[in-house]
Design a protein around this motif. Structure first.
Motif, PDB file in Angstrom:
ATOM      1  N   THR A  31       0.828  -1.181   0.000  1.00 31.85           N
ATOM      2  CA  THR A  31       0.000   0.000   0.000  1.00 31.85           C
ATOM      3  C   THR A  31       0.870   1.240   0.000  1.00 31.85           C
ATOM      4  O   THR A  31       1.807   1.352   0.780  1.00 31.85           O
ATOM      5  CB  THR A  31      -0.911   0.017   1.243  1.00 31.85           C
ATOM      6  OG1 THR A  31      -1.654  -1.188   1.272  1.00 31.85           O
ATOM      7  CG2 THR A  31      -1.843   1.189   1.208  1.00 31.85           C
ATOM      8  N   LEU A  32       0.543   2.164  -0.890  1.00 33.20           N
ATOM      9  CA  LEU A  32       1.268   3.423  -0.958  1.00 33.20           C
ATOM     10  C   LEU A  32       0.828   4.319   0.183  1.00 33.20           C
ATOM     11  O   LEU A  32      -0.359   4.408   0.483  1.00 33.20           O
ATOM     12  CB  LEU A  32       0.988   4.094  -2.303  1.00 33.20           C
ATOM     13  CG  LEU A  32       1.835   5.285  -2.682  1.00 33.20           C
ATOM     14  CD1 LEU A  32       3.298   4.873  -2.805  1.00 33.20           C
ATOM     15  CD2 LEU A  32       1.365   5.843  -4.017  1.00 33.20           C
ATOM     16  N   PHE A  33       1.769   4.961   0.853  1.00 31.61           N
ATOM     17  CA  PHE A  33       1.518   5.886   1.957  1.00 31.61           C
ATOM     18  C   PHE A  33       0.755   5.226   3.093  1.00 31.61           C
ATOM     19  O   PHE A  33      -0.229   5.741   3.589  1.00 31.61           O
ATOM     20  CB  PHE A  33       0.749   7.137   1.493  1.00 31.61           C
ATOM     21  CG  PHE A  33       1.438   7.908   0.432  1.00 31.61           C
ATOM     22  CD1 PHE A  33       0.745   8.410  -0.641  1.00 31.61           C
ATOM     23  CD2 PHE A  33       2.800   8.133   0.482  1.00 31.61           C
ATOM     24  CE1 PHE A  33       1.381   9.113  -1.629  1.00 31.61           C
ATOM     25  CE2 PHE A  33       3.446   8.831  -0.498  1.00 31.61           C
ATOM     26  CZ  PHE A  33       2.734   9.321  -1.568  1.00 31.61           C
TER      27      PHE A  33
ATOM     28  N   ARG B  43      -1.897   7.704  14.783  1.00 25.54           N
ATOM     29  CA  ARG B  43      -1.975   9.146  14.537  1.00 25.54           C
ATOM     30  C   ARG B  43      -2.851   9.809  15.587  1.00 25.54           C
ATOM     31  O   ARG B  43      -3.911   9.313  15.920  1.00 25.54           O
ATOM     32  CB  ARG B  43      -2.571   9.438  13.162  1.00 25.54           C
ATOM     33  CG  ARG B  43      -1.848   8.754  12.041  1.00 25.54           C
ATOM     34  CD  ARG B  43      -0.541   9.445  11.787  1.00 25.54           C
ATOM     35  NE  ARG B  43       0.108   8.793  10.664  1.00 25.54           N
ATOM     36  CZ  ARG B  43       1.362   8.455  10.642  1.00 25.54           C
ATOM     37  NH1 ARG B  43       2.130   8.686  11.661  1.00 25.54           N
ATOM     38  NH2 ARG B  43       1.883   7.877   9.610  1.00 25.54           N
ATOM     39  N   ARG B  44      -2.382  10.938  16.056  1.00 31.58           N
ATOM     40  CA  ARG B  44      -3.187  11.697  17.002  1.00 31.58           C
ATOM     41  C   ARG B  44      -4.011  12.766  16.304  1.00 31.58           C
ATOM     42  O   ARG B  44      -5.071  13.128  16.746  1.00 31.58           O
ATOM     43  CB  ARG B  44      -2.291  12.362  18.035  1.00 31.58           C
ATOM     44  CG  ARG B  44      -1.804  11.383  19.066  1.00 31.58           C
ATOM     45  CD  ARG B  44      -1.052  12.099  20.115  1.00 31.58           C
ATOM     46  NE  ARG B  44       0.360  11.990  19.735  1.00 31.58           N
ATOM     47  CZ  ARG B  44       1.347  12.506  20.413  1.00 31.58           C
ATOM     48  NH1 ARG B  44       1.114  13.186  21.495  1.00 31.58           N
ATOM     49  NH2 ARG B  44       2.582  12.351  20.028  1.00 31.58           N
TER      50      ARG B  44
ATOM     51  N   GLN C 113      -1.403  13.485   6.842  1.00 31.07           N
ATOM     52  CA  GLN C 113      -1.062  14.316   5.683  1.00 31.07           C
ATOM     53  C   GLN C 113       0.434  14.624   5.670  1.00 31.07           C
ATOM     54  O   GLN C 113       1.074  14.566   4.616  1.00 31.07           O
ATOM     55  CB  GLN C 113      -1.866  15.611   5.707  1.00 31.07           C
ATOM     56  CG  GLN C 113      -3.339  15.392   5.485  1.00 31.07           C
ATOM     57  CD  GLN C 113      -4.159  16.634   5.762  1.00 31.07           C
ATOM     58  OE1 GLN C 113      -3.707  17.550   6.427  1.00 31.07           O
ATOM     59  NE2 GLN C 113      -5.371  16.659   5.248  1.00 31.07           N
ATOM     60  N   TYR C 114       0.985  14.943   6.819  1.00 33.93           N
ATOM     61  CA  TYR C 114       2.413  15.240   6.936  1.00 33.93           C
ATOM     62  C   TYR C 114       3.238  14.028   6.536  1.00 33.93           C
ATOM     63  O   TYR C 114       4.192  14.141   5.757  1.00 33.93           O
ATOM     64  CB  TYR C 114       2.701  15.653   8.384  1.00 33.93           C
ATOM     65  CG  TYR C 114       4.062  16.238   8.618  1.00 33.93           C
ATOM     66  CD1 TYR C 114       4.318  17.572   8.339  1.00 33.93           C
ATOM     67  CD2 TYR C 114       5.094  15.459   9.132  1.00 33.93           C
ATOM     68  CE1 TYR C 114       5.569  18.111   8.558  1.00 33.93           C
ATOM     69  CE2 TYR C 114       6.343  15.997   9.359  1.00 33.93           C
ATOM     70  CZ  TYR C 114       6.576  17.327   9.077  1.00 33.93           C
ATOM     71  OH  TYR C 114       7.816  17.853   9.291  1.00 33.93           O
ATOM     72  N   TYR C 115       2.851  12.881   7.029  1.00 35.94           N
ATOM     73  CA  TYR C 115       3.543  11.634   6.692  1.00 35.94           C
ATOM     74  C   TYR C 115       3.479  11.381   5.189  1.00 35.94           C
ATOM     75  O   TYR C 115       4.477  11.046   4.552  1.00 35.94           O
ATOM     76  CB  TYR C 115       2.906  10.470   7.464  1.00 35.94           C
ATOM     77  CG  TYR C 115       3.629   9.160   7.304  1.00 35.94           C
ATOM     78  CD1 TYR C 115       4.592   8.773   8.220  1.00 35.94           C
ATOM     79  CD2 TYR C 115       3.350   8.312   6.241  1.00 35.94           C
ATOM     80  CE1 TYR C 115       5.264   7.565   8.086  1.00 35.94           C
ATOM     81  CE2 TYR C 115       4.016   7.107   6.094  1.00 35.94           C
ATOM     82  CZ  TYR C 115       4.962   6.737   7.018  1.00 35.94           C
ATOM     83  OH  TYR C 115       5.622   5.547   6.872  1.00 35.94           O
ATOM     84  N   ALA C 116       2.299  11.559   4.595  1.00 34.72           N
ATOM     85  CA  ALA C 116       2.109  11.332   3.164  1.00 34.72           C
ATOM     86  C   ALA C 116       2.961  12.281   2.335  1.00 34.72           C
ATOM     87  O   ALA C 116       3.567  11.872   1.340  1.00 34.72           O
ATOM     88  CB  ALA C 116       0.637  11.472   2.791  1.00 34.72           C
TER      89      ALA C 116
END
Length: 95
Positions: free
Chosen positions: A2-4, A10-11, A17-20
C-alpha cells in the motif's frame, strides 16, 4: 504493498497528511536520482556527452543524500512533539 501506509498511530489528521507529503517527497527524490543515474549511464556511451553524464551522476548522488535527510527532518518533528513512544515503535518495526 500500500502506498503511503503510515505504520504508526496518529493523534491528528495532519499527522497522516504530513507523513504522506514526506513519503511523496522521498519517493520523488528516489525516482529523480534513479533517472539521473540511468541518463548519466547512457551519456557515457558518447565522449561528447561524458561531462553532462558526470553532472547527472553528481546530481543523482545529491538526490540520494537527500533521502535520509528527509527522514531525519520527519523524525525530528515527532521528537519535537515528544512522540517518543511512536518513534521507538517505528525503530523496532524497522520503518
Amino acid at each position: 504493498m500500500t502506498l503511503f501506509k503510515p505504520s504508526r498511530r496518529r493523534r491528528y489528521v495532519s499527522d497522516t497528511q504530513y507523513y504522506a507529503w514526506f513519503e511523496l517527497a522521498y519517493t520523488t527524490v528516489d525516482v529523480c536520482a534513479a533517472l539521473l543515474f540511468v541518463l548519466g549511464s547512457v551519456m557515457f556511451f558518447s565522449e561528447n556527452w561524458q561531462t553532462a553524464g558526470t553532472w547527472c551522476f553528481l546530481i543523482g548522488s545529491i538526490c540520494f543524500a537527500l533521502k535520509p535527510t528527509l527522514r531525519i527532518i520527519r523524525e525530528l518533528r515527532y521528537v519535537e512533539e515528544d512522540d517518543y513512544e511512536d518513534l521507538a515503535k517505528r525503530y523496532q518495526d524497522g520503518s
